[in-house]
Structure formats: structure tokens, C-alpha cells
Design a protein around this motif. Structure first.
Motif, short mmCIF file in Angstrom:
data_model
loop_
_atom_site.label_atom_id
_atom_site.label_comp_id
_atom_site.label_asym_id
_atom_site.label_seq_id
_atom_site.Cartn_x
_atom_site.Cartn_y
_atom_site.Cartn_z
N LEU A 33 3.52 -0.21 -3.95
CA LEU A 33 4.30 1.00 -4.24
C LEU A 33 4.36 1.90 -3.01
CD1 LEU A 33 2.97 1.79 -7.81
CD2 LEU A 33 5.22 0.91 -7.21
N SER A 34 5.50 2.49 -2.78
CA SER A 34 5.65 3.43 -1.67
C SER A 34 4.92 4.72 -1.98
CB SER A 34 7.14 3.72 -1.43
OG SER A 34 7.66 4.47 -2.52
N ARG A 35 4.68 5.51 -0.94
CA ARG A 35 4.08 6.84 -1.13
C ARG A 35 4.98 7.67 -2.04
NH1 ARG A 35 -1.03 8.73 -0.29
NH2 ARG A 35 -1.94 7.68 1.50
N GLU A 36 6.28 7.53 -1.87
CA GLU A 36 7.23 8.27 -2.70
C GLU A 36 7.08 7.89 -4.17
OE1 GLU A 36 11.43 8.99 -1.37
OE2 GLU A 36 11.84 7.76 -3.15
N GLU A 47 -7.69 5.77 0.05
CA GLU A 47 -8.18 5.19 1.30
C GLU A 47 -7.39 3.94 1.68
OE1 GLU A 47 -12.23 3.08 3.08
OE2 GLU A 47 -12.36 4.21 1.21
N LEU A 48 -7.16 3.07 0.72
CA LEU A 48 -6.40 1.85 0.99
C LEU A 48 -4.95 2.16 1.37
CD1 LEU A 48 -7.96 -0.31 -1.85
CD2 LEU A 48 -8.10 -0.82 0.60
N LEU A 49 -4.37 3.19 0.78
CA LEU A 49 -3.01 3.60 1.14
C LEU A 49 -2.96 4.12 2.57
CD1 LEU A 49 -1.89 5.36 -2.16
CD2 LEU A 49 -0.84 3.32 -1.13
N ARG A 50 -3.96 4.92 2.97
CA ARG A 50 -4.01 5.42 4.35
C ARG A 50 -4.08 4.26 5.34
NH1 ARG A 50 -7.13 9.38 1.92
NH2 ARG A 50 -9.08 8.34 2.43
N GLU A 51 -4.90 3.27 5.02
CA GLU A 51 -5.02 2.09 5.89
C GLU A 51 -3.70 1.32 5.95
OE1 GLU A 51 -8.35 -0.28 4.64
OE2 GLU A 51 -9.74 1.39 4.89
N ARG A 52 -3.08 1.12 4.79
CA ARG A 52 -1.81 0.41 4.76
C ARG A 52 -0.75 1.14 5.55
NH1 ARG A 52 1.77 0.79 -0.49
NH2 ARG A 52 2.16 2.76 0.55
N ASP A 53 -0.66 2.45 5.36
CA ASP A 53 0.38 3.24 6.02
C ASP A 53 0.15 3.37 7.52
OD1 ASP A 53 1.45 3.46 3.49
OD2 ASP A 53 0.83 5.55 3.20
N ALA A 54 -1.08 3.23 7.96
CA ALA A 54 -1.40 3.31 9.39
C ALA A 54 -0.98 2.05 10.12
CB ALA A 54 -2.89 3.56 9.59
N ASN A 55 -0.84 0.95 9.41
CA ASN A 55 -0.47 -0.33 10.03
C ASN A 55 1.02 -0.50 10.20
OD1 ASN A 55 -3.10 -1.13 10.32
ND2 ASN A 55 -3.16 -2.11 8.32
#
Length: 175
Positions: free
Chosen positions: A151-154, A167-175
Motif C-alpha cells: 500500500l502507498s503512503r497515500e 518502521e518497515l514503511l520508512r525502510e521501504r520508502d527510503a529505498n
């Protein structure tokens, strides 16, 4: 669509039909003869944000369709009537796996008879078994529920999320 209570035949005194309720006066389990169609409704009213129940009967377990993710690589089995709280894209509850408690969502109160639901991607990064959502939330419905990973952040905006999902979303979005 709400589950429909099914009239079950009385069981013989020596053969109980179901385990005893784990949260009497709090949760009413609504059983269905159809697979994955049972659910739970509230037997109490609470204000928005209130603690509905503490998670006290859980045991560690593998990732499974009945488990709830508690951390990056950890899952529990609830071992209680809380397992009947189904998914909804407009949930009535938040399952806080960091505090091991279930709370009423912050944007509206819970009333007697309300379906007890939570947003599965709020705790699940990748579902053990993806499924097509039938919550009836209109445009807010996410359709195929696979977990927060896809799922997107939106799409996650406005949902309460567990710290391990954030935490996992931050890691995913940083890549």
C-alpha cells in the motif's frame, strides 16, 4: 455487510459446541456456517480512543491467517474471542501490538451492536493469505488486502499503524 447469526442446535451436555467466551459482556461472537464469515460485535459502548481490551492470552506463533504480527518478524495467536474481530477498511478498533491492547478508533465512539473490526494492514506487513475485501466501505475500501507492504503512503493516510509497520514503511520508502 454484517454477519448473520446462525441458530445452532443445542449440544449434548458432554459435548460443548464452542469453547467458553473469553470476554463475556464485552464481545459477542457471531458464528456462521460459511468459511471466514464468523465475526464479533460489541456488547458495550465506549468513547473514541478508549481501551476496549488488554491482550493477555496471546502466545508466540508462526505467521498464519489467524495470527497477528507484533514486530518485524514476530507473530502471536490471540487465543481468545478477539480472533473473531474481522478486517474493515473503516475499522471500529485499533490493535496496538506494542502496548498489547485493543482500543476504540480515535475518530468515533463504539456502540453496543457495532461490528468489531480492525484494519489488518495496521499490524500486517505481508498477509499470510491475501483476500478480497468485502467491507462495504465504498471508495475507502482497499480491495485486495495483502498487507501494508503493497500500500502507498497515500492509501495508508488516516489509519493508525503499529510502530513496526511505520518502521518497515520508512525502510521501504527510503529505498
Amino acid at each position: 455487510m454484517s454477519p448473520v447469526a446462525v441458530q445452532e442446535p443445542p449440544s449434548a451436555p458432554h459435548l460443548p459446541s464452542h469453547p467458553p467466551a473469553t470476554h463475556p459482556g464485552l464481545i459477542k461472537v457471531v458464528r456462521s456456517t460459511k468459511a471466514f464469515a464468523s465475526g464479533a460485535v460489541s456488547e458495550i459502548s465506549l468513547p473514541a480512543g478508549a481501551v476496549f481490551a488488554k491482550i493477555t492470552t496471546a502466545t508466540p506463533g508462526p505467521k498464519a491467517y489467524t495470527s497477528v504480527q507484533t514486530g518485524r518478524d514476530t507473530h502471536i495467536e490471540l487465543n481468545s474471542d478477539l480472533v473473531f474481530c474481522n478486517h474493515s477498511c473503516t475499522p471500529s478498533l485499533n490493535f496496538d501490538m506494542h502496548k498489547m491492547e485493543v482500543r476504540v478508533v480515535d475518530d468515533r465512539p463504539l456502540h453496543v451492536g457495532d461490528a468489531l473490526t480492525f484494519f489488518y494492514p495496521s499490524s500486517e506487513w505481508e498477509m499470510d493469505q491475501a483476500f478480497q475485501c468485502t467491507c462495504g466501505a465504498g471508495e475507502k475500501c482497499k480491495g485486495l488486502i495483502e498487507g501494508a507492504k503493497v500500500l502507498s503512503r497515500e492509501a495508508l493516510e488516516g489509519y493508525w499503524l503499529n510502530p513496526h509497520i511505520e518502521e518497515l514503511l520508512r525502510e521501504r520508502d527510503a529505498n
